[in-house]
Write a protein that holds these residues in place. Structure first.
Motif, mmCIF file in Angstrom:
data_model
loop_
_atom_site.group_PDB
_atom_site.id
_atom_site.type_symbol
_atom_site.label_atom_id
_atom_site.label_comp_id
_atom_site.label_asym_id
_atom_site.label_seq_id
_atom_site.Cartn_x
_atom_site.Cartn_y
_atom_site.Cartn_z
ATOM 1 N N ASP A 1 -2.303 1.779 10.398
ATOM 2 C CA ASP A 1 -2.928 3.108 10.409
ATOM 3 C C ASP A 1 -3.441 3.535 11.780
ATOM 4 N N LYS B 1 0.820 -1.208 0.000
ATOM 5 C CA LYS B 1 0.000 0.000 0.000
ATOM 6 C C LYS B 1 0.858 1.263 0.000
ATOM 7 N N PRO C 1 -0.468 3.251 -3.928
ATOM 8 C CA PRO C 1 -1.546 3.877 -3.148
ATOM 9 C C PRO C 1 -2.947 3.456 -3.584
ATOM 10 N N CYS D 1 -5.619 -3.432 0.930
ATOM 11 C CA CYS D 1 -4.520 -3.749 1.848
ATOM 12 C C CYS D 1 -4.918 -3.450 3.286
ATOM 13 N N ASN D 2 -5.621 -2.331 3.497
ATOM 14 C CA ASN D 2 -6.066 -1.991 4.852
ATOM 15 C C ASN D 2 -7.044 -3.026 5.389
ATOM 16 N N ARG E 1 -4.550 0.778 -1.511
ATOM 17 C CA ARG E 1 -4.577 1.045 -0.074
ATOM 18 C C ARG E 1 -5.780 0.404 0.621
ATOM 19 N N ARG E 2 -6.965 0.547 0.018
ATOM 20 C CA ARG E 2 -8.166 0.057 0.698
ATOM 21 C C ARG E 2 -8.164 -1.465 0.883
ATOM 22 N N MET F 1 -8.650 8.442 6.784
ATOM 23 C CA MET F 1 -8.457 7.035 6.432
ATOM 24 C C MET F 1 -9.602 6.154 6.912
#
Length: 301
Positions: free
Chosen positions: A134, A34, A38, A44-45, A41-42, A166
Motif C-alpha cells: 500500500d 487481501k 477485502p 493482511c496489512n 484487508r486489515r 488506508m
C-alpha cells in the motif's frame, strides 16, 4: 576504484536482490488474500507491514556491516514514537536518502509509506511489492496539463484521498520529498537559486495529504540530510565510499490552520505556501550550519 571496493559493491547489490526476492515471496500470499477477500484487508496489512519492516531492518543490517557509513544524528530523535501518525518531509539529494532515512528511523516511528511514481510499478518485483504494501502511487500532473484540463487537479486530490484512507486505522508515517526531485546544481541554477542548498518546495502534495487525512496527522517529522563529502550515488554508497552522513531531526506540530482546501481557497493556499517556504528557509539555514560545522578550520594544523 580498488578491487576490494568493487567487490563490496557487488556483494551489497547481491544482498539487495536476494532480500527483494525473499520479501516479495513472503509478501505475495497475504497480498493476494487481501485482494480476493477485502474483509481481511486489515490483518493482511498488519502482516505485510511487519514483513516490510523486517526487510528494511535486514537491509539496514547489511548496510551497517558493508558500507561503514557513520550516520551522525542530532535533534529530536528520542521524542519519536511508534504510536503516533506522522507526516515526514526531507530534502532530497540522492537515491541514498531513502536508505539513510529508513536505516535510522525504522523501529522508532510507524511503518513508512512513500508516494512513488507510477513508472516504478513496472520494475520487476519491486514495483509489485510497493503496491502490495500500500505505498501510494503518484499520478501527479504538471501545471501545464492542469491548465489545459482543470479537472486533473481534482483527480490528483481524489487519488491522494483514496490512498490516505488506508492509513486511518493504525499509525503510519507518510513521507514527502517536497522538492519533487533530487538536487543538482543545474536544477538549482534553472530555478534561480532561491535557496543556497535546496530546490524550491512544492506545497500542493503536502497540503493534499494533510487534508486527505482529515486532521489525523498532527506531528511533522522534519528531516535535514547533509553529505559532507558531496552528494553520493548509490554505487558509491554500496562501495564503501560514503564515510559519514549528517542528519538533523526536528519534530513540529501540524496545527488546524494548515488544514484546508488548497485548490479552491486562495487565502489558504497563500498561507500554506508561506508556511512551507518558512520551513524551507529554516532548513536552508540548518544546512548552512551543517556545512560550516563540517568544513575544516583553516587555523588548525
Amino acid at each position: 576504484m580498488p578491487v576490494f571496493r568493487v567487490f563490496i559493491g557487488l556483494l551489497s547489490l547481491s544482498l539487495y536482490v536476494i532480500t527483494i526476492v525473499g520479501a516479495f515471496l513472503l509478501i505475495l500470499p497475504p497480498a493476494l488474500v487481501k485482494l480476493v477477500v477485502p474483509a481481511w484487508r486489515r490483518p493482511c496489512n498488519t502482516l505485510l507491514d511487519w514483513i516490510a519492516s523486517g526487510w528494511i531492518e535486514l537491509n539496514s543490517w547489511h548496510q551497517r556491516w558493508l558500507t561503514g557509513t557513520q550516520i551522525r544524528v542530532t535533534g529530536d530523535l528520542e521524542q519519536l514514537s511508534r504510536d503516533e501518525w506522522y507526516m515526514m518531509i526531507a530534502n532530497h539529494q540522492s537515491w541514498v536518502d531513502i536508505m539513510i532515512l529508513v536505516r535510522v528511523l525504522n523501529g522508532r516511528i510507524p511503518y513508512v509509506k512513500f508516494f512513488f511514481k507510477k513508472e516504478l510499478l513496472w520494475v520487476p518485483l519491486l514495483g509489485q511489492a510497493l503496491w502490495a504494501v500500500d505505498f501510494p502511487v503518484m499520478h501527479r500532473h504538471s501545471k501545464a496539463e492542469r491548465a489545459r484540463n482543470p479537472a486533473l487537479a481534482t483527480q490528483d486530490m481524489e487519488r491522494t484521498r483514496r490512498a490516505c484512507e488506508m492509513y486511518r486505522d493504525s499509525p503510519v508515517t507518510i513521507v514527502n520529498f517536497l522538492e519533487g526531485t533530487r538536487f543538482t546544481p543545474a536544477k538549482h541554477r534553472a530555478q534561480g537559486a532561491k535557496y543556497r542548498h535546496l530546490l524550491q518546495p512544492k506545497a500542493g502534495g503536502l497540503a493534499f495529504t494533510l487534508s486527505a487525512m482529515s486532521g489525523q496527522l498532527r506531528r511533522l517529522v522534519d528531516v535535514t540530510l547533509y553529505y559532507p563529502g558531496g552528494r553520493p550515488t548509490f554505487w558509491q554508497y554500496a562501495c564503501r565510499q560514503l564515510p559519514c552522513v549528517d542528519m538533523h531531526v526536528r519534530l513540529r506540530t501540524i496545527t488546524d490552520d494548515l488544514l484546508g482546501d488548497y485548490p479552491e481557497d486562495r487565502a489558504f493556499r497563500a498561507h500554506f505556501q508561506e508556511w512551507v517556504n518558512q520551513l524551507w528557509r529554516e532548513k536552508d539555514e540548518q544546512l548552512e550550519r551543517m556545512a560550516q560545522e563540517a568544513r575544516p578550520d583553516p587555523e588548525s594544523p
